[in-house]
Design a protein around this motif. Sequence first.
Motif, PDB file in Angstrom:
ATOM      1  N   ARG A 127      51.090  49.965  93.707  1.00 52.07           N
ATOM      2  CA  ARG A 127      50.604  48.994  94.694  1.00 52.07           C
ATOM      3  C   ARG A 127      50.850  49.459  96.128  1.00 52.07           C
ATOM      4  NH1 ARG A 127      52.994  44.180  95.075  1.00 52.07           N
ATOM      5  NH2 ARG A 127      55.027  44.866  94.259  1.00 52.07           N
ATOM      6  N   PHE A 128      51.938  50.204  96.346  1.00 58.16           N
ATOM      7  CA  PHE A 128      52.302  50.670  97.682  1.00 58.16           C
ATOM      8  C   PHE A 128      52.048  52.176  97.785  1.00 58.16           C
ATOM      9  CE2 PHE A 128      55.778  47.295  98.785  1.00 58.16           C
ATOM     10  CZ  PHE A 128      54.896  46.294  98.449  1.00 58.16           C
ATOM     11  N   ALA A 129      51.765  52.621  98.998  1.00 54.31           N
ATOM     12  CA  ALA A 129      51.570  54.053  99.243  1.00 54.31           C
ATOM     13  C   ALA A 129      52.220  54.426 100.559  1.00 54.31           C
ATOM     14  CB  ALA A 129      50.089  54.393  99.270  1.00 54.31           C
ATOM     15  N   ILE A 130      53.061  55.441 100.513  1.00 53.17           N
ATOM     16  CA  ILE A 130      53.749  55.919 101.717  1.00 53.17           C
ATOM     17  C   ILE A 130      53.115  57.213 102.167  1.00 53.17           C
ATOM     18  CG2 ILE A 130      55.523  57.209 100.419  1.00 53.17           C
ATOM     19  CD1 ILE A 130      57.547  56.306 102.583  1.00 53.17           C
ATOM     20  N   ASN A 158      54.872  61.760 114.481  1.00 49.09           N
ATOM     21  CA  ASN A 158      56.219  61.209 114.253  1.00 49.09           C
ATOM     22  C   ASN A 158      56.164  59.789 113.702  1.00 49.09           C
ATOM     23  OD1 ASN A 158      57.120  63.609 115.262  1.00 49.09           O
ATOM     24  ND2 ASN A 158      58.328  62.741 116.935  1.00 49.09           N
ATOM     25  N   THR A 159      55.276  59.567 112.748  1.00 45.91           N
ATOM     26  CA  THR A 159      55.165  58.235 112.171  1.00 45.91           C
ATOM     27  C   THR A 159      55.157  58.307 110.646  1.00 45.91           C
ATOM     28  OG1 THR A 159      52.756  58.282 112.270  1.00 45.91           O
ATOM     29  CG2 THR A 159      53.908  57.273 114.127  1.00 45.91           C
ATOM     30  N   VAL A 160      55.652  57.246 110.052  1.00 48.98           N
ATOM     31  CA  VAL A 160      55.563  57.061 108.613  1.00 48.98           C
ATOM     32  C   VAL A 160      54.953  55.687 108.377  1.00 48.98           C
ATOM     33  CG1 VAL A 160      57.945  56.204 108.455  1.00 48.98           C
ATOM     34  CG2 VAL A 160      56.798  57.113 106.412  1.00 48.98           C
ATOM     35  N   SER A 161      54.081  55.611 107.399  1.00 48.47           N
ATOM     36  CA  SER A 161      53.375  54.363 107.124  1.00 48.47           C
ATOM     37  C   SER A 161      53.577  53.945 105.678  1.00 48.47           C
ATOM     38  CB  SER A 161      51.878  54.531 107.405  1.00 48.47           C
ATOM     39  OG  SER A 161      51.646  54.833 108.763  1.00 48.47           O
ATOM     40  N   LEU A 162      53.460  52.659 105.474  1.00 47.24           N
ATOM     41  CA  LEU A 162      53.543  52.107 104.131  1.00 47.24           C
ATOM     42  C   LEU A 162      52.392  51.121 103.968  1.00 47.24           C
ATOM     43  CD1 LEU A 162      55.310  52.023 101.514  1.00 47.24           C
ATOM     44  CD2 LEU A 162      56.333  49.933 102.459  1.00 47.24           C
ATOM     45  N   VAL A 163      51.448  51.469 103.132  1.00 49.67           N
ATOM     46  CA  VAL A 163      50.343  50.579 102.817  1.00 49.67           C
ATOM     47  C   VAL A 163      50.719  49.774 101.584  1.00 49.67           C
ATOM     48  CG1 VAL A 163      47.934  50.430 102.113  1.00 49.67           C
ATOM     49  CG2 VAL A 163      48.624  52.105 103.845  1.00 49.67           C
ATOM     50  N   MET A 164      50.649  48.472 101.717  1.00 55.39           N
ATOM     51  CA  MET A 164      51.073  47.576 100.639  1.00 55.39           C
ATOM     52  C   MET A 164      49.882  46.762 100.179  1.00 55.39           C
ATOM     53  SD  MET A 164      54.746  46.367 102.211  1.00 55.39           S
ATOM     54  CE  MET A 164      54.014  45.456 103.552  1.00 55.39           C
ATOM     55  N   ASN A 165      49.484  46.957  98.945  1.00 54.97           N
ATOM     56  CA  ASN A 165      48.352  46.243  98.360  1.00 54.97           C
ATOM     57  C   ASN A 165      48.822  45.295  97.269  1.00 54.97           C
ATOM     58  OD1 ASN A 165      46.348  47.669  99.895  1.00 54.97           O
ATOM     59  ND2 ASN A 165      46.643  49.425  98.525  1.00 54.97           N
ATOM     60  N   ASN A 166      47.949  44.346  96.961  1.00 57.14           N
ATOM     61  CA  ASN A 166      48.231  43.381  95.893  1.00 57.14           C
ATOM     62  C   ASN A 166      49.637  42.784  96.060  1.00 57.14           C
ATOM     63  OD1 ASN A 166      47.867  41.855  93.564  1.00 57.14           O
ATOM     64  ND2 ASN A 166      48.482  43.510  92.202  1.00 57.14           N
ATOM     65  N   LEU A 167      49.903  42.321  97.252  1.00 55.64           N
ATOM     66  CA  LEU A 167      51.230  41.801  97.549  1.00 55.64           C
ATOM     67  C   LEU A 167      51.541  40.552  96.746  1.00 55.64           C
ATOM     68  CD1 LEU A 167      51.196  42.539 101.342  1.00 55.64           C
ATOM     69  CD2 LEU A 167      52.999  43.268  99.772  1.00 55.64           C
ATOM     70  N   LYS A 168      52.826  40.429  96.399  1.00 51.03           N
ATOM     71  CA  LYS A 168      53.305  39.309  95.588  1.00 51.03           C
ATOM     72  C   LYS A 168      54.389  38.561  96.354  1.00 51.03           C
ATOM     73  CE  LYS A 168      52.654  42.154  91.444  1.00 51.03           C
ATOM     74  NZ  LYS A 168      53.310  42.717  90.230  1.00 51.03           N
ATOM     75  N   PRO A 169      54.618  37.310  96.025  1.00 57.61           N
ATOM     76  CA  PRO A 169      55.695  36.584  96.705  1.00 57.61           C
ATOM     77  C   PRO A 169      57.044  37.300  96.627  1.00 57.61           C
ATOM     78  CG  PRO A 169      54.303  35.049  95.514  1.00 57.61           C
ATOM     79  CD  PRO A 169      53.816  36.428  95.158  1.00 57.61           C
ATOM     80  N   ASP A 170      57.305  38.021  95.529  1.00 63.05           N
ATOM     81  CA  ASP A 170      58.561  38.759  95.403  1.00 63.05           C
ATOM     82  C   ASP A 170      58.676  39.919  96.387  1.00 63.05           C
ATOM     83  OD1 ASP A 170      59.139  38.485  91.782  1.00 63.05           O
ATOM     84  OD2 ASP A 170      59.500  37.115  93.456  1.00 63.05           O
TER      85      ASP A 170
END
Length: 115
Positions: free
Chosen positions: A66-69, A76-88
Amino acid sequence: QAQLVESGGGLVQPGGSLRLSCSASGITFSIFTMGWYRQAPGKQREMVARISPASRWNYADSVRGRFAISRDNAGNTVSLVMNNLKPDDTAIYYCYADYRGSTHWGQGTQVTVSS
């Protein structure tokens, strides 16, 4: 002096997506392992994802698929793409940079997943 600044948190509905970014300064970015931890109220801090200088990544079981870093050594950047997010997934997300045990942390950004 090392500084990590996160951005991109916010409120999103279940099933939605967010992109977190972390901008680093004061470090030789390309030699650091970069990553994200999160901490929810009443829970232990949890490693979410990390990416090595050679761009090898690891994910927590709870976010794999679900996540991709990713990292941009030129910017000088790092990203985190978060898909299909859940309440947890609701937590404060912290960016970190680690080189041989010398670790720097960002101030955190809140991610809330709620309808």
